[in-house]
Write a protein that holds these residues in place. Structure first.
Motif, short mmCIF file in Angstrom:
data_model
loop_
_atom_site.label_atom_id
_atom_site.label_comp_id
_atom_site.label_asym_id
_atom_site.label_seq_id
_atom_site.Cartn_x
_atom_site.Cartn_y
_atom_site.Cartn_z
N ALA A 80 0.86 -1.19 0.00
CA ALA A 80 0.00 0.00 0.00
C ALA A 80 0.89 1.24 0.00
O ALA A 80 1.78 1.37 0.84
CB ALA A 80 -0.90 0.00 1.23
N ARG A 81 0.67 2.11 -0.99
CA ARG A 81 1.44 3.35 -1.07
C ARG A 81 0.69 4.39 -1.87
O ARG A 81 -0.24 4.07 -2.61
CB ARG A 81 2.85 3.14 -1.62
N ASP A 82 1.09 5.64 -1.69
CA ASP A 82 0.50 6.77 -2.39
C ASP A 82 1.64 7.58 -3.00
O ASP A 82 2.09 8.56 -2.43
CB ASP A 82 -0.31 7.63 -1.41
N PRO A 83 2.11 7.16 -4.17
CA PRO A 83 3.31 7.78 -4.74
C PRO A 83 3.10 9.24 -5.12
O PRO A 83 2.00 9.67 -5.47
CB PRO A 83 3.58 6.94 -5.99
N VAL A 84 4.18 10.00 -5.05
CA VAL A 84 4.17 11.38 -5.52
C VAL A 84 4.34 11.34 -7.03
O VAL A 84 5.29 10.73 -7.54
CB VAL A 84 5.29 12.21 -4.86
N LEU A 85 3.42 11.95 -7.74
CA LEU A 85 3.41 11.90 -9.19
C LEU A 85 3.67 13.29 -9.77
O LEU A 85 4.47 14.04 -9.22
CB LEU A 85 2.09 11.28 -9.67
N LEU A 86 3.04 13.64 -10.88
CA LEU A 86 3.30 14.91 -11.53
C LEU A 86 2.93 16.10 -10.65
O LEU A 86 1.96 16.04 -9.89
CB LEU A 86 2.52 15.00 -12.85
N ASN A 87 3.70 17.16 -10.77
CA ASN A 87 3.44 18.42 -10.06
C ASN A 87 3.34 18.25 -8.55
O ASN A 87 2.67 19.03 -7.88
CB ASN A 87 2.16 19.07 -10.60
N GLY A 88 3.97 17.20 -8.00
CA GLY A 88 3.94 16.97 -6.56
C GLY A 88 2.64 16.39 -6.05
O GLY A 88 2.43 16.27 -4.84
N ASN A 89 1.73 16.03 -6.96
CA ASN A 89 0.44 15.45 -6.57
C ASN A 89 0.60 13.99 -6.19
O ASN A 89 1.48 13.30 -6.70
CB ASN A 89 -0.55 15.54 -7.74
N THR A 90 -0.28 13.52 -5.31
CA THR A 90 -0.33 12.10 -4.99
C THR A 90 -1.55 11.47 -5.65
O THR A 90 -2.48 12.17 -6.05
CB THR A 90 -0.36 11.85 -3.47
N LEU A 91 -1.53 10.18 -5.72
CA LEU A 91 -2.57 9.43 -6.42
C LEU A 91 -3.91 9.48 -5.70
O LEU A 91 -4.96 9.56 -6.33
CB LEU A 91 -2.08 7.99 -6.57
N CYS A 92 -3.88 9.43 -4.36
CA CYS A 92 -5.12 9.24 -3.62
C CYS A 92 -5.24 10.13 -2.38
O CYS A 92 -6.33 10.41 -1.93
CB CYS A 92 -5.20 7.77 -3.22
N GLY A 93 -4.14 10.52 -1.80
CA GLY A 93 -4.18 11.25 -0.53
C GLY A 93 -4.09 10.32 0.66
O GLY A 93 -4.08 10.77 1.81
N ALA A 94 -4.03 9.03 0.42
CA ALA A 94 -3.88 7.98 1.44
C ALA A 94 -3.24 6.79 0.73
O ALA A 94 -3.31 6.69 -0.50
CB ALA A 94 -5.23 7.59 2.02
N PRO A 95 -2.61 5.88 1.47
CA PRO A 95 -2.01 4.71 0.80
C PRO A 95 -3.04 3.91 0.00
O PRO A 95 -4.10 3.55 0.51
CB PRO A 95 -1.45 3.90 1.96
N VAL A 96 -2.72 3.68 -1.26
CA VAL A 96 -3.61 2.94 -2.17
C VAL A 96 -3.46 1.45 -1.87
O VAL A 96 -2.36 0.92 -1.81
CB VAL A 96 -3.26 3.25 -3.63
#
Length: 134
Positions: A80-96
């Motif tokens: 379970a993780r919520d990687p930092v993606l484009l523009n510093g955004n995360t995928l979900c805001g909580a571990p996926v």
């Protein structure tokens, strides 16, 4: 070597070959600004910035979207993780914990939904985010 032996050998090579990921172009605003284009196969997702999520197993092949049962791929994650993606955004805001994908209703694209639920999701009602690709 007989033709059947050649065919059997060729089949073994094909079956032993790794699956090739399909590339999907981001089309929804969330996909364009957060994930970018992705590569997706039965082992995981690679996002435009190189971050990856690895699937543990497929837990369902049907899923409820807007009250309708659809063919889908629902996977648990190996971690379970919520990687930092484009523009510093995360995928979900909580571990996926789970990812589901299915075709759009008109068949022109693919939706990817992410979940941070402890149990496998059964519908899009529990998703924390969704992203659309072509």
């Amino acid at each position: 070597m007989t033709s059947s032996a050649i065919a059997a050998t060729a089949l073994c090579v094909v079956l032993a070959s790794p699956a090739f990921a399909e590339t999907y172009a981001a089309v929804s605003n969330t996909a364009v600004s957060i994930t970018g284009d992705i590569e997706l196969d039965e082992t995981g997702i690679t996002f435009e910035n190189g971050e990856q999520l690895t699937f543990e197993e497929q837990v369902a092949d049907r899923f409820t979207v807007d009250g309708q049962s659809v063919e889908a791929h629902v996977f648990s994650l190996a971690e379970a993780r919520d990687p930092v993606l484009l523009n510093g955004n995360t995928l979900c805001g909580a571990p996926v914990t789970y990812v589901a994908s299915w075709e759009t209703s008109d068949g022109s694209g693919t939706v990817l939904a992410v979940f941070s639920t402890p149990q496998p999701p059964e519908s899009d009602a529990d998703m924390c985010a969704s992203y659309t690709y072509e």
